[in-house]
Motif scaffolding. Structure first.
Motif, mmCIF file in Angstrom:
data_model
loop_
_atom_site.group_PDB
_atom_site.id
_atom_site.type_symbol
_atom_site.label_atom_id
_atom_site.label_comp_id
_atom_site.label_asym_id
_atom_site.label_seq_id
_atom_site.Cartn_x
_atom_site.Cartn_y
_atom_site.Cartn_z
ATOM 1 N N THR A 1 -6.852 -6.783 10.815
ATOM 2 C CA THR A 1 -7.747 -6.462 9.704
ATOM 3 C C THR A 1 -8.396 -5.099 9.912
ATOM 4 O O THR A 1 -8.455 -4.278 8.993
ATOM 5 C CB THR A 1 -8.824 -7.555 9.556
ATOM 6 O OG1 THR A 1 -8.171 -8.812 9.342
ATOM 7 C CG2 THR A 1 -9.766 -7.261 8.405
ATOM 8 N N GLU A 2 -8.872 -4.835 11.126
ATOM 9 C CA GLU A 2 -9.497 -3.544 11.411
ATOM 10 C C GLU A 2 -8.491 -2.402 11.268
ATOM 11 O O GLU A 2 -8.828 -1.332 10.755
ATOM 12 C CB GLU A 2 -10.120 -3.564 12.814
ATOM 13 C CG GLU A 2 -11.365 -4.436 12.882
ATOM 14 C CD GLU A 2 -11.893 -4.630 14.300
ATOM 15 O OE1 GLU A 2 -11.286 -4.095 15.265
ATOM 16 O OE2 GLU A 2 -12.913 -5.324 14.434
ATOM 17 N N HIS B 1 0.822 -1.212 0.000
ATOM 18 C CA HIS B 1 0.000 0.000 0.000
ATOM 19 C C HIS B 1 0.857 1.264 0.000
ATOM 20 O O HIS B 1 0.545 2.240 -0.689
ATOM 21 C CB HIS B 1 -0.933 -0.006 1.216
ATOM 22 C CG HIS B 1 -1.826 1.189 1.300
ATOM 23 N ND1 HIS B 1 -2.921 1.358 0.490
ATOM 24 C CD2 HIS B 1 -1.771 2.294 2.099
ATOM 25 C CE1 HIS B 1 -3.507 2.503 0.784
ATOM 26 N NE2 HIS B 1 -2.838 3.090 1.759
ATOM 27 N N GLY C 1 -7.057 2.665 5.416
ATOM 28 C CA GLY C 1 -7.504 2.803 4.033
ATOM 29 C C GLY C 1 -7.008 1.693 3.116
ATOM 30 O O GLY C 1 -7.039 1.834 1.894
ATOM 31 N N ILE C 2 -6.571 0.592 3.698
ATOM 32 C CA ILE C 2 -6.089 -0.548 2.913
ATOM 33 C C ILE C 2 -7.246 -1.539 2.788
ATOM 34 O O ILE C 2 -7.736 -2.062 3.792
ATOM 35 C CB ILE C 2 -4.870 -1.208 3.598
ATOM 36 C CG1 ILE C 2 -3.749 -0.182 3.766
ATOM 37 C CG2 ILE C 2 -4.405 -2.424 2.800
ATOM 38 C CD1 ILE C 2 -2.588 -0.664 4.621
ATOM 39 N N ASP C 3 -7.680 -1.755 1.551
ATOM 40 C CA ASP C 3 -8.819 -2.652 1.316
ATOM 41 C C ASP C 3 -8.401 -4.109 1.496
ATOM 42 O O ASP C 3 -7.456 -4.576 0.847
ATOM 43 C CB ASP C 3 -9.381 -2.460 -0.094
ATOM 44 C CG ASP C 3 -10.039 -1.104 -0.265
ATOM 45 O OD1 ASP C 3 -10.577 -0.577 0.736
ATOM 46 O OD2 ASP C 3 -10.011 -0.574 -1.383
ATOM 47 N N VAL C 4 -9.087 -4.800 2.394
ATOM 48 C CA VAL C 4 -8.882 -6.229 2.611
ATOM 49 C C VAL C 4 -10.242 -6.897 2.687
ATOM 50 O O VAL C 4 -11.253 -6.245 2.950
ATOM 51 C CB VAL C 4 -8.078 -6.518 3.904
ATOM 52 C CG1 VAL C 4 -6.677 -5.968 3.804
ATOM 53 C CG2 VAL C 4 -8.785 -5.965 5.121
ATOM 54 N N MET C 5 -10.258 -8.178 2.440
ATOM 55 C CA MET C 5 -11.511 -8.921 2.489
ATOM 56 C C MET C 5 -11.240 -10.291 3.090
ATOM 57 O O MET C 5 -10.285 -10.968 2.703
ATOM 58 C CB MET C 5 -12.076 -9.100 1.080
ATOM 59 C CG MET C 5 -13.355 -9.893 1.047
ATOM 60 S SD MET C 5 -13.989 -10.131 -0.623
ATOM 61 C CE MET C 5 -12.863 -11.370 -1.227
ATOM 62 N N ASN D 1 -1.149 -9.322 -6.028
ATOM 63 C CA ASN D 1 -2.270 -9.884 -5.275
ATOM 64 C C ASN D 1 -1.727 -10.843 -4.227
ATOM 65 O O ASN D 1 -0.961 -11.747 -4.547
ATOM 66 C CB ASN D 1 -3.218 -10.630 -6.210
ATOM 67 C CG ASN D 1 -3.843 -9.706 -7.231
ATOM 68 O OD1 ASN D 1 -4.180 -8.575 -6.925
ATOM 69 N ND2 ASN D 1 -3.983 -10.188 -8.451
ATOM 70 N N LEU E 1 -7.997 -1.677 7.567
ATOM 71 C CA LEU E 1 -9.151 -0.942 7.047
ATOM 72 C C LEU E 1 -9.120 0.521 7.505
ATOM 73 O O LEU E 1 -9.434 1.427 6.724
ATOM 74 C CB LEU E 1 -10.452 -1.620 7.475
ATOM 75 C CG LEU E 1 -10.719 -2.984 6.822
ATOM 76 C CD1 LEU E 1 -11.894 -3.686 7.493
ATOM 77 C CD2 LEU E 1 -10.977 -2.829 5.325
#
Length: 177
Positions: free
Chosen positions: A153-154, A135, A160-164, A143, A157
């Motif tokens: 994970t929180e 990032h 501003g780093i998109d994770v799923m 990827n 986020l």
């Protein structure tokens, strides 16, 4: 070759191919027969018409009234389209969804997971650290996949780093066949 219709305790239906009934019994007793979706080893053999895979000839045409999912849909274990699977446990959890739709959903989920696994690099427990480096431009963009705690994970986020989160069955984490 003996083809069995199997189901885990959560209602995921799949096929298993065994040399004989004794092979199935031995593998099941050893915990080697697991659900391809959730890795559950509490497997039951479903009532089905026997089918022997002799390795030649055309696949039988579905009989009238037999469930036929949309073209291209198959069980998660690579079964043949047109074979209806018993998804009674899953059907109880989603009473308004037909067994055919449940089977299509299961196959679609497995397809997505396999695609993600094939097109990402596994960075393991270093996921949060590696995602930050990518990032902020410290590593080349690519990827990745791996494990992160809820807190990590929180934090990603919040930065501003998109994770799923994507639950991946244990038996798909190894080498893809």
């Amino acid at each position: 070759m003996k083809v069995l219709d199997l189901q885990c305790a959560l209602g995921h239906s799949f096929e298993g191919w065994f040399g004989s009934q004794a092979d199935y019994d031995t593998q099941r007793a050893g915990g080697l027969v697991t659900c391809p979706v959730c890795n559950d080893s509490e497997i039951t053999k479903m009532l089905s018409a026997p089918r022997l895979n002799l390795g030649h000839g055309a696949a039988p045409e579905p009989t009238p009234g037999q469930g036929t999912p949309a073209a291209g849909a198959a069980s998660a274990a690579g079964g043949l389209p047109g074979r209806a699977a018993d998804t009674s446990s899953a059907a109880q959890a989603l009473p308004d969804v037909s067994p055919e739709v449940l089977q299509e959903m299961q196959a679609a989920m497995m397809k997505v997971v396999r695609q993600v696994m094939a097109n990402t690099e596994d960075v393991g427990s270093q996921f949060a650290e590696e995602a930050r480096k990518i990032h902020y431009g410290e590593r080349e963009e690519r990827n990745i996949r791996g494990q992160a705690t809820r807190e990590e994970t929180e934090a990603l986020l919040d930065e501003g780093i998109d994770v799923m989160a994507l639950p991946v069955p244990e038996n798909l984490k190894g080498t893809l066949q």
